[in-house]
Design a protein around this motif. Structure first.
Motif, PDB file in Angstrom:
ATOM      1  N   TRP A  42       9.586 -21.417  24.582  1.00  0.00           N
ATOM      2  CA  TRP A  42       8.511 -21.371  23.581  1.00  0.00           C
ATOM      3  C   TRP A  42       7.293 -22.126  24.098  1.00  0.00           C
ATOM      4  CZ3 TRP A  42       8.484 -20.156  18.058  1.00  0.00           C
ATOM      5  CH2 TRP A  42       9.617 -19.442  17.644  1.00  0.00           C
ATOM      6  N   SER A  43       6.141 -21.481  24.023  1.00  0.00           N
ATOM      7  CA  SER A  43       4.872 -22.113  24.385  1.00  0.00           C
ATOM      8  C   SER A  43       4.213 -22.647  23.112  1.00  0.00           C
ATOM      9  CB  SER A  43       3.952 -21.085  25.043  1.00  0.00           C
ATOM     10  OG  SER A  43       3.524 -20.132  24.080  1.00  0.00           O
ATOM     11  N   PRO A  44       3.217 -23.510  23.245  1.00  0.00           N
ATOM     12  CA  PRO A  44       2.492 -23.976  22.056  1.00  0.00           C
ATOM     13  C   PRO A  44       1.893 -22.819  21.246  1.00  0.00           C
ATOM     14  CG  PRO A  44       1.966 -25.384  23.918  1.00  0.00           C
ATOM     15  CD  PRO A  44       2.779 -24.226  24.454  1.00  0.00           C
ATOM     16  N   LEU A  45       1.411 -21.772  21.929  1.00  0.00           N
ATOM     17  CA  LEU A  45       0.826 -20.633  21.219  1.00  0.00           C
ATOM     18  C   LEU A  45       1.875 -19.913  20.380  1.00  0.00           C
ATOM     19  CD1 LEU A  45      -1.583 -18.825  20.584  1.00  0.00           C
ATOM     20  CD2 LEU A  45      -1.036 -17.511  22.647  1.00  0.00           C
ATOM     21  N   MET A  46       3.056 -19.712  20.917  1.00  0.00           N
ATOM     22  CA  MET A  46       4.123 -19.065  20.145  1.00  0.00           C
ATOM     23  C   MET A  46       4.462 -19.884  18.902  1.00  0.00           C
ATOM     24  SD  MET A  46       6.896 -17.941  22.966  1.00  0.00           S
ATOM     25  CE  MET A  46       6.331 -17.259  24.503  1.00  0.00           C
ATOM     26  N   ASN A  68       0.340 -13.133  26.135  1.00  0.00           N
ATOM     27  CA  ASN A  68       1.513 -12.275  26.271  1.00  0.00           C
ATOM     28  C   ASN A  68       2.729 -12.959  26.891  1.00  0.00           C
ATOM     29  OD1 ASN A  68       0.366  -9.875  25.105  1.00  0.00           O
ATOM     30  ND2 ASN A  68      -0.913  -9.766  26.924  1.00  0.00           N
ATOM     31  N   THR A  69       2.701 -14.282  26.978  1.00  0.00           N
ATOM     32  CA  THR A  69       3.870 -15.006  27.464  1.00  0.00           C
ATOM     33  C   THR A  69       5.051 -14.708  26.545  1.00  0.00           C
ATOM     34  OG1 THR A  69       2.577 -16.792  28.429  1.00  0.00           O
ATOM     35  CG2 THR A  69       4.829 -17.322  27.838  1.00  0.00           C
ATOM     36  N   ARG A  70       6.226 -14.573  27.162  1.00  0.00           N
ATOM     37  CA  ARG A  70       7.440 -14.312  26.382  1.00  0.00           C
ATOM     38  C   ARG A  70       8.451 -15.431  26.611  1.00  0.00           C
ATOM     39  NH1 ARG A  70       9.437  -8.442  27.203  1.00  0.00           N
ATOM     40  NH2 ARG A  70       9.899  -9.250  29.257  1.00  0.00           N
ATOM     41  N   ASN A  71       9.226 -15.740  25.580  1.00  0.00           N
ATOM     42  CA  ASN A  71      10.233 -16.790  25.711  1.00  0.00           C
ATOM     43  C   ASN A  71      11.551 -16.211  26.234  1.00  0.00           C
ATOM     44  OD1 ASN A  71      11.479 -15.599  23.474  1.00  0.00           O
ATOM     45  ND2 ASN A  71      10.786 -17.170  22.051  1.00  0.00           N
ATOM     46  N   SER A  72      12.604 -16.987  26.189  1.00  0.00           N
ATOM     47  CA  SER A  72      13.875 -16.556  26.778  1.00  0.00           C
ATOM     48  C   SER A  72      14.468 -15.334  26.074  1.00  0.00           C
ATOM     49  CB  SER A  72      14.884 -17.707  26.786  1.00  0.00           C
ATOM     50  OG  SER A  72      15.115 -18.163  25.468  1.00  0.00           O
ATOM     51  N   GLY A  73      14.081 -15.070  24.845  1.00  0.00           N
ATOM     52  CA  GLY A  73      14.536 -13.868  24.138  1.00  0.00           C
ATOM     53  C   GLY A  73      13.577 -12.700  24.319  1.00  0.00           C
ATOM     54  N   GLY A  74      12.516 -12.937  25.085  1.00  0.00           N
ATOM     55  CA  GLY A  74      11.527 -11.898  25.326  1.00  0.00           C
ATOM     56  C   GLY A  74      10.496 -11.776  24.220  1.00  0.00           C
ATOM     57  N   HIS A  75      10.478 -12.731  23.286  1.00  0.00           N
ATOM     58  CA  HIS A  75       9.557 -12.678  22.151  1.00  0.00           C
ATOM     59  C   HIS A  75       8.192 -13.255  22.516  1.00  0.00           C
ATOM     60  CE1 HIS A  75      13.087 -11.693  19.870  1.00  0.00           C
ATOM     61  NE2 HIS A  75      13.644 -12.828  20.202  1.00  0.00           N
ATOM     62  N   ASN A  99      -0.681  -7.613  23.908  1.00  0.00           N
ATOM     63  CA  ASN A  99       0.005  -6.339  24.096  1.00  0.00           C
ATOM     64  C   ASN A  99       0.711  -5.983  22.784  1.00  0.00           C
ATOM     65  OD1 ASN A  99       1.674  -4.206  24.732  1.00  0.00           O
ATOM     66  ND2 ASN A  99       2.548  -5.154  26.554  1.00  0.00           N
ATOM     67  N   VAL A 100       0.193  -5.015  22.042  1.00  0.00           N
ATOM     68  CA  VAL A 100       0.759  -4.661  20.738  1.00  0.00           C
ATOM     69  C   VAL A 100       2.107  -3.953  20.869  1.00  0.00           C
ATOM     70  CG1 VAL A 100      -1.442  -4.576  19.529  1.00  0.00           C
ATOM     71  CG2 VAL A 100      -0.538  -2.506  20.566  1.00  0.00           C
ATOM     72  N   ASN A 101       2.404  -3.447  22.055  1.00  0.00           N
ATOM     73  CA  ASN A 101       3.665  -2.738  22.280  1.00  0.00           C
ATOM     74  C   ASN A 101       4.661  -3.557  23.094  1.00  0.00           C
ATOM     75  OD1 ASN A 101       2.772  -0.302  20.958  1.00  0.00           O
ATOM     76  ND2 ASN A 101       1.433  -0.017  22.721  1.00  0.00           N
ATOM     77  N   ILE A 102       4.424  -4.862  23.209  1.00  0.00           N
ATOM     78  CA  ILE A 102       5.311  -5.722  23.977  1.00  0.00           C
ATOM     79  C   ILE A 102       6.717  -5.673  23.364  1.00  0.00           C
ATOM     80  CG2 ILE A 102       4.825  -7.855  22.693  1.00  0.00           C
ATOM     81  CD1 ILE A 102       4.702  -9.249  25.496  1.00  0.00           C
ATOM     82  N   GLN A 103       7.722  -5.576  24.220  1.00  0.00           N
ATOM     83  CA  GLN A 103       9.094  -5.463  23.749  1.00  0.00           C
ATOM     84  C   GLN A 103       9.895  -6.695  24.148  1.00  0.00           C
ATOM     85  OE1 GLN A 103       9.606  -1.423  25.534  1.00  0.00           O
ATOM     86  NE2 GLN A 103      10.363  -0.881  23.494  1.00  0.00           N
TER      87      GLN A 103
END
Length: 195
Positions: A42-46, A68-75, A99-103
């Protein structure tokens, strides 16, 4: 050079609590704190996006945080904002090229998250974005419409249909969205959409 874990914890706490000045002071003192992650990535932005801290989100983006950074769950931050129905933050992130389509790891998008929860303000902002793909499938083959039907989110189903979501995509269980619900109102709505 490693970032002190105490400073990482401090900026994460400040982001969560919406302490704008504290976040600002920490980031100005060490810009590398923008990318500081905890054990789950988790980043501060998340954290700020998930907690609904609009001012802190703006500050972090303005200082160069990776949207668009993602955490360990890809969120991503956008997925958390959509999941928590923080519409203003959803818009801020999209306006800054999120990225609105980020998975995530299960291939769920921000639209999947908003649709399944019936988060209408966030969902409305997402479907109105011309970059948003309405029919992406998650790891189970479900589109956002499948999830809205399954959770019996009538308003979400209506909105997705109005914006062109497909009623004919089959998931891995061989079901189209309409087969995910027993709600008569949703069934009528989906059938009217097919006419």
């Amino acid at each position: 050079m490693m970032i002190d874990t105490n400073k990482t914890f401090a900026i994460h706490q400040a982001a969560y609590q919406g302490k704008y000045e504290e976040v600002k002071i920490n980031v100005l003192a060490n810009n590398r704190l923008l990318t500081a992650t905890d054990d789950s990535g988790w980043s501060p932005l998340m954290i700020a996006a998930s907690a609904g801290r609009e001012e802190v989100v703006r500050l972090l983006i303005g200082r160069g945080a990776n949207i668009n950074t993602r955490n360990s769950g890809g969120h991503s931050a956008l997925q958390y904002a959509a999941s928590k129905n923080h519409q203003k933050i959803v818009c801020i992130l999209m306006d800054n090229c999120a990225n609105v389509n980020i998975q995530d790891e299960l291939k769920a998008t921000p639209l999947h998250r908003a649709a399944s929860k019936g988060n209408m303000p966030a969902l409305t902002s997402l479907v109105q974005c011309n970059r948003c793909s309405l029919n992406l499938q998650d790891s189970e083959g479900n589109t956002p419409l499948h999830l809205a039907c399954e959770e019996e989110r009538l308003d979400a189903v209506r909105l997705l249909l109005e914006h062109g979501a497909s009623t004919q995509i089959m998931n891995k269980a061989g079901k189209i969205p309409l087969e995910m619900t027993s709600c008569p109102s949703i069934r009528r709505l989906a059938n009217m959409n097919e006419m």
